[in-house]
Design an enzyme around this catalytic site. Structure first.
Site, PDB file in Angstrom:
ATOM      1  CG  ASP A  45     -10.216   1.717 -16.091  1.00 50.21           C
ATOM      2  OD1 ASP A  45     -10.556   1.579 -17.279  1.00 50.21           O
ATOM      3  OD2 ASP A  45      -9.060   1.520 -15.677  1.00 50.21           O
ATOM      4  CG  ASP A 145      -2.931   1.046   7.235  1.00 46.49           C
ATOM      5  OD1 ASP A 145      -3.010   0.964   8.480  1.00 46.49           O
ATOM      6  OD2 ASP A 145      -2.283   1.938   6.663  1.00 46.49           O
TER       7      ASP A 145
END
Length: 255
Positions: A45, A145
């Site tokens: 990918d 985060d």
């Protein structure tokens, strides 16, 4: 077709991808991408994303065959009956996201992302982000985060790892997903119309530095990032019948 299909083969540096390239070139030859009717990408990918970015100015669609570790955007590899597979392949058109990131030094960086645009904390402390959608403030402080905006095609990539939803290709929506959200504690993100314009503003960027990333192209020390779908660019990807992104997205949710 009344003429012989001109195919450009491209491959990642992985040994098995290079071996596949040599085998297919021996059977079908190889033409320059600018002269090709169709491009065949051999890899995973990540290489497929590189190929789509590199060929976005061309009209030829891209047909991927998996020679990497991840192959959600790829078809199964086989050196046999390639011309018949290409003739039967189904086309999906994917619009990328555009990212405009402004850094602490005042510089502006632009990039396109087929999968997602993500913001990630770049220091020991959690990031603090303000989220605005279409000019309206929707979240005054997300402590996390990081956060990302993903396309349907990218919804099974980083977004899925961050527990974001999988989006059908034809859904005309984007997903906004938080990574390890601390406050609001149970905020799970949002589904947005494809035409929505999302803006992240970094709160206290000196103390809580943040980087932005568009399909692997990173920008450090950002203070704001604007993201929107780019309808003027359409990446054409080919899939074997029954194995297009629509089917893959549905199948992934029941695996």
């Amino acid at each position: 077709m009344s003429h012989v299909m001109k195919i450009a083969f491209v491959a990642s540096d992985a040994p098995n991808a290079q071996e596949a390239l040599a085998a297919l070139e021996a059977i079908h030859g190889n033409v320059d991408m600018h002269e090709a009717d169709l491009i065949v990408a051999l890899g995973g990918d990540g290489f497929m994303l590189q190929t789509l970015h590199a060929t976005q100015h061309l009209t030829a669609p891209v047909y991927g065959m998996n020679r990497g570790t991840v192959g959600f955007l790829m078809n199964e590899y086989s050196p046999y009956e390639l011309m018949a597979r290409l003739a039967d392949a189904e086309e999906e058109i994917i619009n990328p996201l555009s990212m405009v990131a402004v850094c602490e030094d005042g510089t502006t960086h632009k990039a396109l992302a087929i999968n997602e645009v993500s913001l990630l904390r770049a220091g020991p402390q959690a990031a603090k982000l303000k989220i605005t959608v279409d000019g309206r403030e929707r979240l005054d402080e997300l402590v996390c985060d990081g956060a990302l905006v993903a396309t349907p095609a990218g919804s099974t990539a980083y977004n899925y790892s961050a527990h974001g939803p999988i989006l059908p290709i034809g859904s005309d929506v984007l997903t906004l997903t938080a990574m390890a959200a601390f406050r609001p504690r149970r905020w799970r993100g949002a589904l947005l119309p494809k035409a929505a314009q999302v803006r992240f503003d970094v709160i206290n960027p000196q103390k809580r530095p943040v980087m932005a990333d568009a399909d692997g192209r990173s920008v450090k020390n950002v203070v704001s990032v604007e993201i929107r779908s780019e309808p003027s660019i359409g990446h054409k990807i080919l899939f074997d019948p029954g194995h297009g992104l629509e089917e893959r997205l549905i199948r992934e949710q029941f695996s």
